[in-house]
Design a protein around this motif. Structure first.
Motif, PDB file in Angstrom:
ATOM      1  N   ASP A  69       0.943  -1.096  -0.045  1.00 16.44           N
ATOM      2  CA  ASP A  69       0.066  -0.021  -0.006  1.00 16.44           C
ATOM      3  C   ASP A  69       0.894   1.114  -0.034  1.00 16.44           C
ATOM      4  OD1 ASP A  69      -2.268  -1.680  -0.154  1.00 16.44           O
ATOM      5  OD2 ASP A  69      -2.509  -1.618   2.193  1.00 16.44           O
ATOM      6  N   LEU A  70       2.076   1.213   0.788  1.00 17.41           N
ATOM      7  CA  LEU A  70       2.961   2.504   0.731  1.00 17.41           C
ATOM      8  C   LEU A  70       3.356   2.626  -0.538  1.00 17.41           C
ATOM      9  CD1 LEU A  70       4.504   4.651   2.334  1.00 17.41           C
ATOM     10  CD2 LEU A  70       6.148   2.846   2.750  1.00 17.41           C
ATOM     11  N   VAL A  71       3.998   1.435  -1.354  1.00 16.51           N
ATOM     12  CA  VAL A  71       4.631   1.812  -2.453  1.00 16.51           C
ATOM     13  C   VAL A  71       3.532   2.515  -3.595  1.00 16.51           C
ATOM     14  CG1 VAL A  71       5.480   0.521  -4.315  1.00 16.51           C
ATOM     15  CG2 VAL A  71       6.170  -0.141  -2.147  1.00 16.51           C
ATOM     16  N   ARG A  72       2.446   2.039  -3.324  1.00 20.80           N
ATOM     17  CA  ARG A  72       1.553   2.483  -4.542  1.00 20.80           C
ATOM     18  C   ARG A  72       1.099   4.053  -4.228  1.00 20.80           C
ATOM     19  NH1 ARG A  72      -0.567  -2.575  -4.188  1.00 20.80           N
ATOM     20  NH2 ARG A  72      -1.721  -2.449  -2.048  1.00 20.80           N
ATOM     21  N   SER A  98      14.379  -0.264  -4.449  1.00 19.35           N
ATOM     22  CA  SER A  98      14.710  -0.873  -3.496  1.00 19.35           C
ATOM     23  C   SER A  98      13.921  -0.086  -2.147  1.00 19.35           C
ATOM     24  CB  SER A  98      16.222  -0.766  -2.993  1.00 19.35           C
ATOM     25  OG  SER A  98      16.683   0.474  -2.993  1.00 19.35           O
ATOM     26  N   LEU A  99      13.628  -0.815  -1.013  1.00 24.17           N
ATOM     27  CA  LEU A  99      12.640  -0.096   0.163  1.00 24.17           C
ATOM     28  C   LEU A  99      13.268  -0.829   1.346  1.00 24.17           C
ATOM     29  CD1 LEU A  99       9.986   1.276   0.441  1.00 24.17           C
ATOM     30  CD2 LEU A  99       9.179  -0.935   0.822  1.00 24.17           C
ATOM     31  N   TRP A 100      13.580  -0.264   2.296  1.00 18.97           N
ATOM     32  CA  TRP A 100      13.889  -0.830   3.647  1.00 18.97           C
ATOM     33  C   TRP A 100      13.434  -0.196   4.854  1.00 18.97           C
ATOM     34  CZ3 TRP A 100      16.768   1.911   0.295  1.00 18.97           C
ATOM     35  CH2 TRP A 100      17.668   2.999   0.648  1.00 18.97           C
ATOM     36  N   VAL A 101      13.712  -0.944   5.922  1.00 18.35           N
ATOM     37  CA  VAL A 101      13.148  -0.359   7.245  1.00 18.35           C
ATOM     38  C   VAL A 101      14.250   0.030   8.258  1.00 18.35           C
ATOM     39  CG1 VAL A 101      12.097  -1.197   9.452  1.00 18.35           C
ATOM     40  CG2 VAL A 101      10.931  -1.713   7.430  1.00 18.35           C
ATOM     41  N   ASN A 102      14.075   1.092   8.799  1.00 22.50           N
ATOM     42  CA  ASN A 102      15.134   1.209   9.831  1.00 22.50           C
ATOM     43  C   ASN A 102      14.410   1.720  11.224  1.00 22.50           C
ATOM     44  OD1 ASN A 102      17.268   2.251   7.563  1.00 22.50           O
ATOM     45  ND2 ASN A 102      15.490   3.515   7.125  1.00 22.50           N
ATOM     46  N   GLY A 122      14.251   8.563  -0.902  1.00 23.29           N
ATOM     47  CA  GLY A 122      13.268   9.331   0.041  1.00 23.29           C
ATOM     48  C   GLY A 122      13.274   8.614   1.360  1.00 23.29           C
ATOM     49  N   THR A 123      12.440   9.019   2.139  1.00 28.48           N
ATOM     50  CA  THR A 123      12.418   8.316   3.626  1.00 28.48           C
ATOM     51  C   THR A 123      10.623   8.858   3.829  1.00 28.48           C
ATOM     52  OG1 THR A 123      14.366   8.409   4.182  1.00 28.48           O
ATOM     53  CG2 THR A 123      12.808   8.073   5.944  1.00 28.48           C
ATOM     54  N   ILE A 124      10.164   7.974   4.780  1.00 26.36           N
ATOM     55  CA  ILE A 124       8.931   8.425   5.160  1.00 26.36           C
ATOM     56  C   ILE A 124       9.029   8.060   6.701  1.00 26.36           C
ATOM     57  CG2 ILE A 124       7.719   6.105   4.630  1.00 26.36           C
ATOM     58  CD1 ILE A 124       5.114   7.558   4.878  1.00 26.36           C
ATOM     59  N   TYR A 125       8.781   8.899   7.633  1.00 23.29           N
ATOM     60  CA  TYR A 125       8.861   8.987   8.962  1.00 23.29           C
ATOM     61  C   TYR A 125       7.689   8.127   9.621  1.00 23.29           C
ATOM     62  CZ  TYR A 125      12.790  11.625   7.944  1.00 23.29           C
ATOM     63  OH  TYR A 125      14.026  12.047   7.568  1.00 23.29           O
ATOM     64  N   SER A 196      12.974   3.683   4.115  1.00 22.41           N
ATOM     65  CA  SER A 196      13.964   4.506   2.875  1.00 22.41           C
ATOM     66  C   SER A 196      13.638   3.975   1.907  1.00 22.41           C
ATOM     67  CB  SER A 196      15.271   4.765   3.473  1.00 22.41           C
ATOM     68  OG  SER A 196      15.431   5.374   4.495  1.00 22.41           O
ATOM     69  N   PHE A 197      14.071   4.470   0.604  1.00 21.93           N
ATOM     70  CA  PHE A 197      13.749   4.037  -0.757  1.00 21.93           C
ATOM     71  C   PHE A 197      14.542   4.702  -1.511  1.00 21.93           C
ATOM     72  CE2 PHE A 197      10.477   6.884   0.739  1.00 21.93           C
ATOM     73  CZ  PHE A 197      10.282   7.458  -0.146  1.00 21.93           C
ATOM     74  N   ASN A 198      14.670   3.681  -2.754  1.00 17.70           N
ATOM     75  CA  ASN A 198      15.456   4.346  -3.935  1.00 17.70           C
ATOM     76  C   ASN A 198      14.374   4.251  -5.248  1.00 17.70           C
ATOM     77  OD1 ASN A 198      17.819   5.374  -2.866  1.00 17.70           O
ATOM     78  ND2 ASN A 198      18.247   3.276  -2.746  1.00 17.70           N
TER      79      ASN A 198
END
Length: 200
Positions: A69-72, A98-102, A122-125, A196-198
């Motif tokens: 859902d986030l990617v959309r 790529s998409l990863w969790v921190n 980018g990053t989503i908080y 975070s993602f590219n």
């Protein structure tokens, strides 16, 4: 006399606007930080204060529906940013690479870096406790400034050498991948969670 600002560096900032999805992502990130043993081992081996799935998982959008859902949602934001940057994509779209969790523990930091081989990062908080650090962005011209004087403390944002952004929970930040950035250590008392993602 005319003075113009040239060679702008764009920073996109927007709310996700979906509290239910943020809550689902919070749950998913915390769950991964407990269950992803390879990611935990990599984080420990590389001195990452907390957990990241950066080197262990590359299938998050298929692993949990919340990431899908986030990617959309991200696809729309990245497309808007690409238009604002006047990218000539020749009829194509930027695609998630790529998409990863921190999940960063209090006092955790991530030193300055760029994201090679990508166009937009980018990053989503997901969780940003009080006094936790946000993002520090660096003027890309710094290596060429040699004998340039430092800027005054009250210089306008577009003339500062470093810009600090402390967003709210649910905020999406986008920038071109060549822009050097870092996560300074904060004084928060709880984990700071971001995704975070590219795109390339």
């Amino acid at each position: 006399m005319t003075i113009r600002s040239l060679f702008a560096t764009r920073l996109y900032e927007a709310p996700l606007g979906d509290d239910a999805l943020i809550a689902d992502l919070d749950r998913a990130c915390r769950s991964l930080s407990q269950e992803d043993h390879a990611g935990r081992a990599w984080s420990k081996e590389h001195g990452y204060r907390g957990y990241t799935s950066y080197a262990s998982l590359d299938d998050l959008p298929y692993r949990d529906p919340a990431f899908g859902d986030l990617v959309r949602q991200l696809n729309k934001h990245v497309a808007a940013f690409a238009r604002d940057c006047a990218f000539d994509l020749r009829g194509k779209k930027l695609k998630l690479d790529s998409l990863w969790v921190n999940v960063m523990k209090p006092k955790g930091a991530h030193s300055g870096h760029i994201h090679p081989h990508s166009a937009v990062s980018g990053t989503i908080y997901i969780a940003l406790p009080d006094r936790a650090a946000g993002l520090k962005l660096e003027d890309p011209r710094l290596p060429m400034m040699m004998a340039a004087p430092t800027r005054t403390d009250d210089a306008p944002e577009d003339l500062q050498s470093f810009v600090y952004v402390t967003p709210e929970q649910g905020t999406i930040l986008l920038w071109e991948s060549w822009l050097r950035h870092e996560v300074p250590a904060g004084d928060g008392k709880e984990d700071r969670i971001s995704i975070s993602f590219n795109y390339r």
